[in-house]
Design a protein around this motif. Structure first.
Motif, PDB file in Angstrom:
ATOM      1  N   ALA A 141       0.811  -1.221   0.000  1.00 54.38           N
ATOM      2  CA  ALA A 141       0.000   0.000   0.000  1.00 54.38           C
ATOM      3  C   ALA A 141       0.845   1.271   0.000  1.00 54.38           C
ATOM      4  N   PRO A 142       1.955   1.338   0.767  1.00 52.39           N
ATOM      5  CA  PRO A 142       2.801   2.544   0.667  1.00 52.39           C
ATOM      6  C   PRO A 142       3.316   2.791  -0.745  1.00 52.39           C
ATOM      7  N   LEU A 143       3.579   1.714  -1.497  1.00 54.51           N
ATOM      8  CA  LEU A 143       4.003   1.881  -2.889  1.00 54.51           C
ATOM      9  C   LEU A 143       2.900   2.539  -3.706  1.00 54.51           C
ATOM     10  N   ALA A 144       1.648   2.137  -3.428  1.00 60.29           N
ATOM     11  CA  ALA A 144       0.521   2.754  -4.131  1.00 60.29           C
ATOM     12  C   ALA A 144       0.467   4.250  -3.858  1.00 60.29           C
ATOM     13  N   MET A 145       0.704   4.634  -2.597  1.00 63.52           N
ATOM     14  CA  MET A 145       0.719   6.059  -2.261  1.00 63.52           C
ATOM     15  C   MET A 145       1.873   6.769  -2.972  1.00 63.52           C
ATOM     16  N   GLY A 146       3.030   6.112  -3.029  1.00 65.64           N
ATOM     17  CA  GLY A 146       4.177   6.715  -3.686  1.00 65.64           C
ATOM     18  C   GLY A 146       3.943   6.938  -5.167  1.00 65.64           C
ATOM     19  N   LEU A 147       3.365   5.937  -5.845  1.00 62.72           N
ATOM     20  CA  LEU A 147       3.073   6.085  -7.267  1.00 62.72           C
ATOM     21  C   LEU A 147       2.030   7.176  -7.501  1.00 62.72           C
ATOM     22  N   THR A 148       1.067   7.278  -6.583  1.00 59.57           N
ATOM     23  CA  THR A 148       0.058   8.335  -6.684  1.00 59.57           C
ATOM     24  C   THR A 148       0.721   9.708  -6.632  1.00 59.57           C
ATOM     25  N   GLY A 149       1.625   9.898  -5.663  1.00 56.65           N
ATOM     26  CA  GLY A 149       2.326  11.168  -5.565  1.00 56.65           C
ATOM     27  C   GLY A 149       3.204  11.450  -6.766  1.00 56.65           C
ATOM     28  N   LEU A 150       3.836  10.412  -7.298  1.00 51.70           N
ATOM     29  CA  LEU A 150       4.734  10.574  -8.444  1.00 51.70           C
ATOM     30  C   LEU A 150       3.958  10.992  -9.689  1.00 51.70           C
ATOM     31  N   VAL A 151       2.819  10.358  -9.936  1.00 46.70           N
ATOM     32  CA  VAL A 151       2.034  10.649 -11.135  1.00 46.70           C
ATOM     33  C   VAL A 151       1.351  12.012 -11.006  1.00 46.70           C
ATOM     34  N   PHE A 152       0.662  12.233  -9.872  1.00 43.59           N
ATOM     35  CA  PHE A 152      -0.061  13.485  -9.700  1.00 43.59           C
ATOM     36  C   PHE A 152       0.886  14.666  -9.481  1.00 43.59           C
ATOM     37  N   GLY A 153       2.126  14.401  -9.062  1.00 43.95           N
ATOM     38  CA  GLY A 153       3.069  15.481  -8.822  1.00 43.95           C
ATOM     39  C   GLY A 153       3.586  16.138 -10.083  1.00 43.95           C
TER      40      GLY A 153
END
Length: 519
Positions: A133-145
């Motif tokens: 799940a932390p990876l999912a949050m990281g990818l979310t931040g990377l894409v939306f960032g």
């Protein structure tokens, strides 16, 4: 699109009062800065003084010790052209951040109380699994960032972190032992998200720092995107590794203020529905609706951001786009709807309708949820603004200039010098964008006439970007956003966020150095 370098302004006379009367020059300025930062940490961490009061008091003390006059710090009673550092520092950051925090907080409250944030976090957890799940949050931040600024990303995506952290798990690391279901640590989910947002903000166009540096160095944005990604992606992977390590050792519950505000908002909605005789259960929020609410502002901002780096046609072709850019009227419309203030307002109105009114909420319920969500915001705004004051005082006192002068003539390779200059400017005054633009202006004469390729110039900019995110601490408004919005103590923010930023910085620079040997 290239940015013209601003005409140099005449240097202001050096300050000689305060502590500088005893320790003149650069040594005195660096001593004042070091003592000020140390005093601030002691007051906040040891003395437990309210951060806003500590930041304001230390900012005034540092300004006076660095020889700033009362007029420079506070302005004058009579109307004049004198700009107060305290007012400009507070207003400079809150003029942009306050509106985003307010709109983003209300949007997050609607998402949370309606169950939308829980729907999205549950789907992410189901897709990636609880362990990833932390990876999912990281990818979310990377894409939306990529399309949005760092602060906008925090306030739009924070509800997902809250929802993920509140989901129960069987683990002895929470408040109950013996495998009792407990909540997760905010650090475990917030830090990967923040790492993605921070890397894209510093390393990649269309964010202002990299774009401005590319304009000064006349580097094609394509090369900067390539080198930024080559160096930034390994850096963010390393940061995710540190986030996983610290997240399993530092338990931070969901902030009480945010939890209480959400509970109060839910209670208001339930009470009104009961009073109106409505006993039916609300239909669950669909994932498509949640994605539409969150994706709308991101899409609008993305469109406006990338339209701003496409060359506009000359005035004679205002009704066409022969030159590849949108006509002026269309560009104005895109920029209007893509401004964060407008985009977040549209998203909030969409949330009011799709997550509220369409599901049976009254206007009174919407007002109650919005008002309750804003109660914890006052402290956040004051602390972030005071962080802006501290950074403005350090910059106005000449600390940043003294540091750059110290490192300017030490005979290091340009890419190393660029990194170190950006690093010390970042540590001295807090702003990553200011560190990038200032360092680019200093380094530009050093690379002029050397015939460096576009790839090598892009790597120099990437090194500058890496230095600009090193060791976010108490003079950085982002430090206080992370600390207060996610409910992390100042001590734990230093252990988690500050170190995370340093990992991003060091690994990003190391990658730039390695790649520079190959191109």
């Amino acid at each position: 699109m290239f940015l013209a370098a601003a005409a140099p302004t005449p240097p202001s006379p050096p300050h000689t009062g305060g502590l500088l009367a005893l320790i003149p020059g650069t040594a005195g300025l660096l001593t004042v800065a070091a003592l000020g930062i140390a005093l601030l940490l002691v007051l906040i961490i040891k003395a437990r003084l309210q951060p806003f009061v500590a930041l304001l008091g230390v900012s005034i003390a540092v300004g006076l010790a660095a020889g700033l006059s009362v007029t420079e710090l506070f302005g004058t009673v009579q109307k004049s052209d004198v700009v107060s550092l305290i007012e400009s520092g507070m207003g400079g950051i809150l003029g942009h951040v306050a509106i985003i925090i307010g709109l983003g907080t209300m949007l997050g409250a609607i998402l949370e109380v309606s169950g939308g944030a829980e729907v999205l976090s549950s789907r992410l957890l189901a897709l990636f699994g609880e362990r990833r799940a932390p990876l999912a949050m990281g990818l979310t931040g990377l894409v939306f960032g990529i399309p949005v600024f760092f602060d906008v990303g925090i306030f739009v995506l924070a509800p997902i972190v809250y929802a993920a952290a509140k989901l129960p798990q069987a683990s002895p690391t929470g408040s109950d032992a013996g495998g009792t279901p407990t909540s997760r640590s905010m650090v475990l989910y917030a830090m990967p998200l923040l790492a993605g947002l921070s890397m894209t903000h510093a390393f990649l166009p269309p964010h202002p720092g990299p774009v401005a540096a590319a304009g000064l160095f006349r580097v094609d944005l394509g090369w900067l995107i390539l080198m930024g990604a080559v160096c930034g992606l390994p850096a963010v992977l390393a940061a995710w590794g540190y986030a996983a390590w610290i997240g399993n050792r530092l338990f931070v519950p969901v902030p009480h203020e945010m939890a209480e505000a959400a509970a109060e908002a839910r209670a208001a909605v339930d009470a009104e529905r009961t009073a109106a005789g409505g006993r039916h259960r609300e239909k669950p929020v669909s994932l498509a609706t949640v994605l539409a609410v969150i994706g709308t502002p991101l899409a609008l901002i993305l469109l406006a951001t990338f339209s701003s780096v496409v060359p506009a046609p000359p005035p004679s072709t205002s009704t066409s786009s022969v030159q590849g850019g949108p006509p002026p009227l269309a560009l104005s419309v895109i920029e209007f709807f893509g401004h964060p203030f407008v985009a977040l307002t549209i998203a909030l109105l969409l949330a009011y309708y799709l997550l509220g009114i369409r599901r049976g909420w009254s206007r009174t319920s919407l007002e109650a949820v919005s008002t309750a969500s804003l109660k914890p915001v006052g402290n956040i705004l004051l602390v972030v603004g005071a962080g802006g004051i501290f950074g403005a005082v350090l910059k106005g006192s000449g600390v940043a200039t003294a540091l750059s002068d110290t490192f300017h003539d030490v005979g290091l390779p340009v890419i190393v010098l660029a990194y170190l200059l950006s690093l010390v400017l970042r540590v001295a005054q807090g702003s990553a964008t200011v560190a990038i633009v200032t360092t680019a202006g200093i380094v530009l004469p050093l690379v002029a006439g050397q015939g460096l390729s576009q790839a090598r110039l892009a790597l120099v900019i990437t090194a500058i970007s890496a230095g600009s995110i090193f060791a976010s601490h108490v003079n950085d408004g982002g430090f206080w956003m992370v600390s207060k919005y996610f409910g992390i103590s100042e001590r734990d923010t230093l252990k988690s966020w500050t170190v995370l930023e340093s990992v991003l910085s060091v690994v990003g620079f190391a990658m730039a150095g390695v790649v520079s040997l190959l191109v």
